[in-house]
Write a protein that holds these residues in place. Structure first.
Motif, PDB file in Angstrom:
ATOM      1  N   VAL A  11     -26.908 -61.147  91.729  1.00 59.31           N
ATOM      2  CA  VAL A  11     -28.111 -60.324  91.545  1.00 59.31           C
ATOM      3  C   VAL A  11     -27.876 -59.282  90.448  1.00 59.31           C
ATOM      4  O   VAL A  11     -28.407 -58.180  90.484  1.00 59.31           O
ATOM      5  N   HIS A  12     -27.102 -59.669  89.453  1.00 55.52           N
ATOM      6  CA  HIS A  12     -26.803 -58.811  88.298  1.00 55.52           C
ATOM      7  C   HIS A  12     -27.649 -59.275  87.109  1.00 55.52           C
ATOM      8  O   HIS A  12     -27.704 -60.466  86.804  1.00 55.52           O
ATOM      9  N   PHE A  13     -28.301 -58.312  86.456  1.00 50.50           N
ATOM     10  CA  PHE A  13     -29.147 -58.583  85.296  1.00 50.50           C
ATOM     11  C   PHE A  13     -28.824 -57.576  84.208  1.00 50.50           C
ATOM     12  O   PHE A  13     -28.339 -56.480  84.492  1.00 50.50           O
ATOM     13  N   VAL A  14     -29.101 -57.938  82.975  1.00 50.46           N
ATOM     14  CA  VAL A  14     -29.010 -56.992  81.861  1.00 50.46           C
ATOM     15  C   VAL A  14     -30.385 -56.907  81.220  1.00 50.46           C
ATOM     16  O   VAL A  14     -30.967 -57.937  80.856  1.00 50.46           O
ATOM     17  N   ALA A  15     -30.887 -55.690  81.124  1.00 48.46           N
ATOM     18  CA  ALA A  15     -32.169 -55.449  80.470  1.00 48.46           C
ATOM     19  C   ALA A  15     -31.897 -54.996  79.048  1.00 48.46           C
ATOM     20  O   ALA A  15     -31.020 -54.168  78.811  1.00 48.46           O
ATOM     21  N   GLU A  16     -32.642 -55.551  78.116  1.00 43.91           N
ATOM     22  CA  GLU A  16     -32.593 -55.064  76.744  1.00 43.91           C
ATOM     23  C   GLU A  16     -33.947 -54.469  76.418  1.00 43.91           C
ATOM     24  O   GLU A  16     -34.978 -55.122  76.562  1.00 43.91           O
ATOM     25  N   THR A  17     -33.912 -53.225  75.995  1.00 42.24           N
ATOM     26  CA  THR A  17     -35.147 -52.514  75.712  1.00 42.24           C
ATOM     27  C   THR A  17     -35.650 -52.830  74.314  1.00 42.24           C
ATOM     28  O   THR A  17     -34.917 -53.362  73.476  1.00 42.24           O
ATOM     29  N   ASP A  18     -36.870 -52.475  74.063  1.00 43.37           N
ATOM     30  CA  ASP A  18     -37.494 -52.677  72.760  1.00 43.37           C
ATOM     31  C   ASP A  18     -36.734 -51.936  71.657  1.00 43.37           C
ATOM     32  O   ASP A  18     -36.718 -52.359  70.512  1.00 43.37           O
ATOM     33  N   SER A  19     -36.080 -50.836  72.037  1.00 41.20           N
ATOM     34  CA  SER A  19     -35.325 -50.054  71.053  1.00 41.20           C
ATOM     35  C   SER A  19     -33.896 -50.560  70.882  1.00 41.20           C
ATOM     36  O   SER A  19     -33.109 -49.959  70.153  1.00 41.20           O
ATOM     37  N   GLY A  20     -33.551 -51.680  71.565  1.00 46.97           N
ATOM     38  CA  GLY A  20     -32.253 -52.311  71.360  1.00 46.97           C
ATOM     39  C   GLY A  20     -31.131 -51.854  72.274  1.00 46.97           C
ATOM     40  O   GLY A  20     -29.982 -52.228  72.073  1.00 46.97           O
ATOM     41  N   HIS A  21     -31.445 -51.083  73.301  1.00 46.28           N
ATOM     42  CA  HIS A  21     -30.425 -50.630  74.239  1.00 46.28           C
ATOM     43  C   HIS A  21     -30.312 -51.586  75.420  1.00 46.28           C
ATOM     44  O   HIS A  21     -31.300 -52.212  75.809  1.00 46.28           O
ATOM     45  N   ILE A  23     -29.144 -52.161  79.504  1.00 46.89           N
ATOM     46  CA  ILE A  23     -28.964 -51.490  80.785  1.00 46.89           C
ATOM     47  C   ILE A  23     -28.561 -52.539  81.809  1.00 46.89           C
ATOM     48  O   ILE A  23     -29.250 -53.549  81.974  1.00 46.89           O
ATOM     49  N   ASN A  24     -27.447 -52.301  82.491  1.00 46.42           N
ATOM     50  CA  ASN A  24     -27.031 -53.180  83.579  1.00 46.42           C
ATOM     51  C   ASN A  24     -27.797 -52.827  84.838  1.00 46.42           C
ATOM     52  O   ASN A  24     -27.929 -51.651  85.187  1.00 46.42           O
ATOM     53  N   ILE A  25     -28.287 -53.852  85.512  1.00 49.14           N
ATOM     54  CA  ILE A  25     -29.034 -53.690  86.759  1.00 49.14           C
ATOM     55  C   ILE A  25     -28.378 -54.602  87.789  1.00 49.14           C
ATOM     56  O   ILE A  25     -28.093 -55.768  87.502  1.00 49.14           O
ATOM     57  N   ASP A  26     -28.129 -54.074  88.974  1.00 47.70           N
ATOM     58  CA  ASP A  26     -27.517 -54.883  90.022  1.00 47.70           C
ATOM     59  C   ASP A  26     -28.116 -54.486  91.366  1.00 47.70           C
ATOM     60  O   ASP A  26     -28.550 -53.351  91.557  1.00 47.70           O
ATOM     61  N   GLY A  27     -28.137 -55.435  92.266  1.00 44.29           N
ATOM     62  CA  GLY A  27     -28.628 -55.173  93.613  1.00 44.29           C
ATOM     63  C   GLY A  27     -27.551 -54.527  94.464  1.00 44.29           C
ATOM     64  O   GLY A  27     -26.378 -54.461  94.088  1.00 44.29           O
ATOM     65  N   ALA A  28     -27.953 -54.061  95.614  1.00 46.71           N
ATOM     66  CA  ALA A  28     -27.020 -53.473  96.568  1.00 46.71           C
ATOM     67  C   ALA A  28     -26.066 -54.542  97.094  1.00 46.71           C
ATOM     68  O   ALA A  28     -26.417 -55.728  97.147  1.00 46.71           O
ATOM     69  N   LYS A  36     -22.414 -53.584  89.561  1.00 43.95           N
ATOM     70  CA  LYS A  36     -22.231 -53.698  88.110  1.00 43.95           C
ATOM     71  C   LYS A  36     -23.290 -52.937  87.329  1.00 43.95           C
ATOM     72  O   LYS A  36     -23.264 -52.940  86.100  1.00 43.95           O
ATOM     73  N   GLY A  37     -24.221 -52.312  88.032  1.00 41.25           N
ATOM     74  CA  GLY A  37     -25.275 -51.567  87.348  1.00 41.25           C
ATOM     75  C   GLY A  37     -26.100 -50.777  88.330  1.00 41.25           C
ATOM     76  O   GLY A  37     -25.901 -50.835  89.543  1.00 41.25           O
ATOM     77  N   ALA A  38     -27.036 -50.049  87.780  1.00 39.06           N
ATOM     78  CA  ALA A  38     -27.933 -49.233  88.592  1.00 39.06           C
ATOM     79  C   ALA A  38     -28.913 -50.121  89.355  1.00 39.06           C
ATOM     80  O   ALA A  38     -29.225 -51.231  88.939  1.00 39.06           O
ATOM     81  N   ARG A  39     -29.389 -49.609  90.477  1.00 37.17           N
ATOM     82  CA  ARG A  39     -30.422 -50.293  91.238  1.00 37.17           C
ATOM     83  C   ARG A  39     -31.765 -50.057  90.534  1.00 37.17           C
ATOM     84  O   ARG A  39     -31.979 -49.012  89.907  1.00 37.17           O
ATOM     85  N   PRO A  40     -32.703 -50.979  90.650  1.00 35.50           N
ATOM     86  CA  PRO A  40     -33.998 -50.798  89.983  1.00 35.50           C
ATOM     87  C   PRO A  40     -34.717 -49.501  90.348  1.00 35.50           C
ATOM     88  O   PRO A  40     -35.271 -48.830  89.470  1.00 35.50           O
ATOM     89  N   MET A  41     -34.697 -49.115  91.614  1.00 32.77           N
ATOM     90  CA  MET A  41     -35.397 -47.892  92.011  1.00 32.77           C
ATOM     91  C   MET A  41     -34.682 -46.645  91.471  1.00 32.77           C
ATOM     92  O   MET A  41     -35.327 -45.630  91.207  1.00 32.77           O
ATOM     93  N   GLU A  42     -33.360 -46.720  91.290  1.00 40.09           N
ATOM     94  CA  GLU A  42     -32.643 -45.615  90.656  1.00 40.09           C
ATOM     95  C   GLU A  42     -33.105 -45.442  89.214  1.00 40.09           C
ATOM     96  O   GLU A  42     -33.222 -44.321  88.715  1.00 40.09           O
ATOM     97  N   LEU A  43     -33.369 -46.561  88.554  1.00 41.03           N
ATOM     98  CA  LEU A  43     -33.825 -46.495  87.165  1.00 41.03           C
ATOM     99  C   LEU A  43     -35.202 -45.845  87.051  1.00 41.03           C
ATOM    100  O   LEU A  43     -35.490 -45.153  86.073  1.00 41.03           O
TER     101      LEU A  43
END
Length: 139
Positions: A11-21, A23-28, A36-43
Motif C-alpha cells: 500500500v505504498h505509492f509515490v505522488a508526483e506533483t505538477d511542480s515536479g515534487h 511525496i511518499n504515501i503509505d498506509g498504516a 514508507k511515507g505519510a498517510r493520506p489524511m496526514e497530508l
C-alpha cells in the motif's frame, strides 16, 4: 493542476506533483503499510497547515511585521465510522517576531481561515468544524 500517483507495492505509492515534487504515501501497518511515507489524511492536515501558514506569513510581511518564525500546531478529530472523515480541526499558530502587533496576527489568521486558504475553506464547506487560535512570541 495535475498529480500522478503511482503504486510501489503493498500500500505504498509515490505522488508526483505538477511542480515536479515527489511525496511518499503509505498506509498504516494495520492494512499492510510499511511506514514508507505519510498517510493520506496526514497530508491533508499538512496541506491545510502549509496553505494557512503561507497566507499568515505573507500578510504579516505585507503589513511590515518583523516575523522571524511561524508554525501551526494542528490537532484533528475523525469520525468513528467509515469513511473516517475529519469532524474537527484546531489550528494553533505560534508566530515569533520583533514587536508583532496582536491585531495584525489575529487579522492574518482570520483572513486566511475565512477568505484566502483554499484548503481551509474546502474542508469547512464539507462540514468540518475548524477553529483557530494564536500566540505571539517576542524574538
Amino acid at each position: 493542476m495535475k498529480s500522478v500517483v503511482k503504486w510501489q507495492g503493498k500500500v505504498h505509492f509515490v505522488a508526483e506533483t505538477d511542480s515536479g515534487h515527489q511525496i511518499n504515501i503509505d498506509g498504516a501497518p494495520s492494512i499492510g503499510g510499511e511506514n514508507k511515507g505519510a498517510r493520506p489524511m496526514e497530508l491533508i492536515l499538512a496541506g491545510l497547515g502549509g496553505c494557512s501558514s503561507i497566507d499568515v506569513v505573507t500578510m504579516l510581511q505585507k503589513s511590515r511585521q518583523d516575523v522571524t518564525d511561524c508554525r501551526v500546531e494542528i490537532a484533528a478529530e475523525r469520525a468513528d465510522a467509515v469513511p473516517a472523515v475529519f469532524t474537527k480541526i484546531n489550528m494553533h499558530f505560534v508566530v515569533t517576531g520583533r514587536g508583532l502587533k496582536e491585531s495584525h496576527v489575529k487579522r492574518a489568521v482570520s483572513l486566511s481561515a475565512e477568505k484566502y486558504c483554499s484548503v481551509s475553506i474546502m474542508l469547512s464547506n464539507g462540514d468540518v468544524e475548524i477553529t483557530h487560535s494564536h500566540e505571539i512570541i517576542e524574538a
